[in-house]
Write an enzyme that holds these catalytic residues in place. Structure first.
Site, short mmCIF file in Angstrom:
data_model
loop_
_atom_site.label_atom_id
_atom_site.label_comp_id
_atom_site.label_asym_id
_atom_site.label_seq_id
_atom_site.Cartn_x
_atom_site.Cartn_y
_atom_site.Cartn_z
N CYS A 111 25.09 52.75 28.65
CA CYS A 111 24.80 52.66 30.35
C CYS A 111 25.05 54.41 31.04
CB CYS A 111 26.57 52.10 30.53
SG CYS A 111 26.32 50.42 30.72
N HIS A 248 25.57 53.68 37.97
CA HIS A 248 25.37 52.89 36.91
C HIS A 248 25.59 51.35 37.67
CE1 HIS A 248 25.49 50.18 34.08
NE2 HIS A 248 27.01 50.24 33.37
N ASN A 278 25.05 44.12 34.89
CA ASN A 278 25.63 45.18 35.02
C ASN A 278 24.87 44.85 33.83
OD1 ASN A 278 26.28 47.28 32.53
ND2 ASN A 278 28.16 47.43 32.68
N1 COA Z 1 37.36 34.42 34.66
C1 COA Z 1 38.22 34.54 35.42
N2 COA Z 1 39.65 35.17 35.06
C2 COA Z 1 39.74 35.92 33.85
C3 COA Z 1 38.32 36.38 33.68
C4 COA Z 1 37.01 35.26 34.10
N3 COA Z 1 35.63 36.04 33.52
N4 COA Z 1 38.12 37.15 32.90
C5 COA Z 1 39.50 37.78 32.95
N5 COA Z 1 40.66 36.50 33.26
C6 COA Z 1 41.38 36.74 33.22
C7 COA Z 1 42.48 37.05 32.32
O1 COA Z 1 42.17 36.39 31.43
C8 COA Z 1 43.95 37.57 33.40
O2 COA Z 1 44.73 36.15 33.26
P1 COA Z 1 46.08 36.55 33.56
O3 COA Z 1 47.23 37.63 33.74
O4 COA Z 1 46.57 34.52 33.07
O5 COA Z 1 46.34 36.92 31.60
C9 COA Z 1 43.32 38.00 34.74
O6 COA Z 1 42.16 37.01 34.80
C10 COA Z 1 43.35 39.26 35.01
O7 COA Z 1 42.64 40.15 33.32
P2 COA Z 1 42.39 41.47 33.20
O8 COA Z 1 41.08 41.84 32.11
O9 COA Z 1 43.18 42.37 33.53
O10 COA Z 1 41.93 41.82 34.55
P3 COA Z 1 41.25 42.44 35.53
O11 COA Z 1 41.28 43.08 36.95
O12 COA Z 1 41.12 44.42 34.65
O13 COA Z 1 39.48 43.04 35.79
C11 COA Z 1 37.69 43.93 34.68
C12 COA Z 1 38.47 42.34 34.54
C13 COA Z 1 36.48 43.88 33.56
C14 COA Z 1 36.34 43.38 36.00
C15 COA Z 1 37.84 45.33 34.64
O14 COA Z 1 38.91 45.69 33.67
C16 COA Z 1 36.62 46.02 34.79
O15 COA Z 1 36.02 45.70 35.78
N6 COA Z 1 36.69 47.05 33.79
C17 COA Z 1 35.79 47.81 33.77
C18 COA Z 1 34.76 46.82 33.09
C19 COA Z 1 33.16 47.80 32.89
O16 COA Z 1 32.57 47.75 34.38
N7 COA Z 1 32.82 47.61 32.03
C20 COA Z 1 31.24 47.96 31.41
C21 COA Z 1 30.66 49.52 31.81
S1 COA Z 1 29.64 50.38 31.28
#
Ligand code: COA
Length: 319
Positions: A111, A248, A278
């Site tokens: 990215c 980004h 993304n």
């Molecule tokens: N829909 C519904 N629930 C979801 C889900 C989805 N698409 N993805 C994860 N969950 C659930 C998980 O299973 C978890 O459930 P649990 O608490 O029952 O176990 C809960 O949501 C929280 O999961 P978690 O992974 O801790 O969520 P988060 O708040 O960290 O959000 C992201 C996840 C990916 C949105 C976040 O971590 C993020 O934005 N990270 C940066 C990623 C990014 O931008 N990457 C690209 C960079 S180039």
């Protein structure tokens, strides 16, 4: 002599996949995706390829610049989802647009790829020999996703953006900085598509994007403000003097957090991720394209990418 942007182009696949439609197949919801990321829709390739999207964006940038393809000496494509590892996507684009004198190659910096490719192109132009350079970010990430992994498949999508840089008496590129932290190499991964057949054994590997979302979130919200501050220091500017921040387009919450850390209103951060998700290396040139109607002559603009590697890169432009 300096370097300026002479033309911009953008291309996305025809099919729009909404959060609602996605949640018919994946265990997720519009509410979850929207509140956690800011994404509402994304464009997904059905027939389109990385080569085609890159070529369409390139043709628009060339036409906007009013430059003959024959006069482009350099084509660099930033991508992690090429249709072929060889030839490079850049060679295919050059063939399609008629850039018959260009040096062509691809860059892989995920990215951050567009900023890395721009730094390489601008350095080559400043060394002499290259008058016009086409830098493209192009991805068809939908082919690289595990559609059962709701932690990744709701985020990534497809598209391309192109920038035609040209040497000029006026210099638009005020500063660039890039960096990498390979200690975080395991935080976002995508195995190469082929090459898992050794002489002795065939290795079974998951050929899809894997990500540790929370680690990446922490990395982005720490590294991006640092990188922006470094670039601003080089140019002796303060965060308030930047008219538009184009980050980004990974996650709306990451952008809001960076705005808060820099002490600037989040409204100064341009967002189009609700439409496109993304798109990795394509996201910054696509966002610059969509933001251009808002930009005024003399505006200072920050472009900042971050992602797998881990990598990051920031550019300061004067519009
Ligand atoms: N829909 C519904 N629930 C979801 C889900 C989805 N698409 N993805 C994860 N969950 C659930 C998980 O299973 C978890 O459930 P649990 O608490 O029952 O176990 C809960 O949501 C929280 O999961 P978690 O992974 O801790 O969520 P988060 O708040 O960290 O959000 C992201 C996840 C990916 C949105 C976040 O971590 C993020 O934005 N990270 C940066 C990623 C990014 O931008 N990457 C690209 C960079 S180039």
């Amino acid at each position: 002599m300096g370097v300026k942007i002479a033309g911009l182009g953008k291309a996305v696949p025809q099919m729009v996949l909404s959060n609602e439609k996605l949640s018919e197949r994946v265990d997720t919801s519009d509410e979850w995706i929207r509140s956690r990321t800011g994404i509402e829709n994304r464009c997904i390739a059905v027939t389109e390829t990385t080569e085609q999207l890159a070529t369409s964006a390139a043709l628009e940038a060339i036409s906007a610049a009013g430059i003959e393809a024959h006069n482009i000496e350099l084509v660099i494509v930033a991508t992690v989802s090429p249709d072929t590892t060889m030839p490079s996507t850049a060679c295919l684009v050059a063939r399609n647009i008629g850039a018959d004198r260009a040096t062509c190659f691809d860059i892989t910096a995920a990215c951050s790829g567009f900023v890395f490719a721009s730094e390489v192109a601008i350095s080559m132009m400043n060394q002499g020999g290259y008058q016009n350079a086409l830098v493209i970010g192009a991805e068809v990430l939908s082919k690289m996703l595990d559609w059962e992994d709701r932690g990744t498949c709701v985020l990534f999508a497809d598209g391309a953006g192109a920038v035609l840089y040209t040497k000029s008496e006026e210099n638009q590129i005020l500063a660039i900085e890039t960096g990498s932290n390979p200690k975080g190499a395991d935080q976002i991964t995508l195995p190469a598509g082929v090459g898992n057949h050794t002489f002795y054994q065939v290795e079974e590997r998951k050929q899809t994007i894997q990500m540790s979302g929370r680690d990446v979130y922490v990395f982005a919200t720490t590294k991006v403000p640092e990188s922006i501050r470094k670039v601003l220091e080089k140019a002796q500017l303060t965060p308030e003097e930047i008219a538009v921040y184009i980050l980004h387009q990974a996650n709306s919450r990451i952008m809001d957090n960076v705005a808060q850390k820099l002490g600037v209103p989040k409204e100064h951060f341009f967002k189009n991720l609700s439409h496109y998700g993304n798109t990795s290396a394509a996201s910054i040139p696509m966002a610059l394209y969509d933001a251009k109607a808002l930009l005024k002559s003399g505006d200072k603009i920050i472009l900042s990418g971050f992602g797998a590697g881990l990598t990051w890169g920031t550019m300061l432009l004067e519009w």
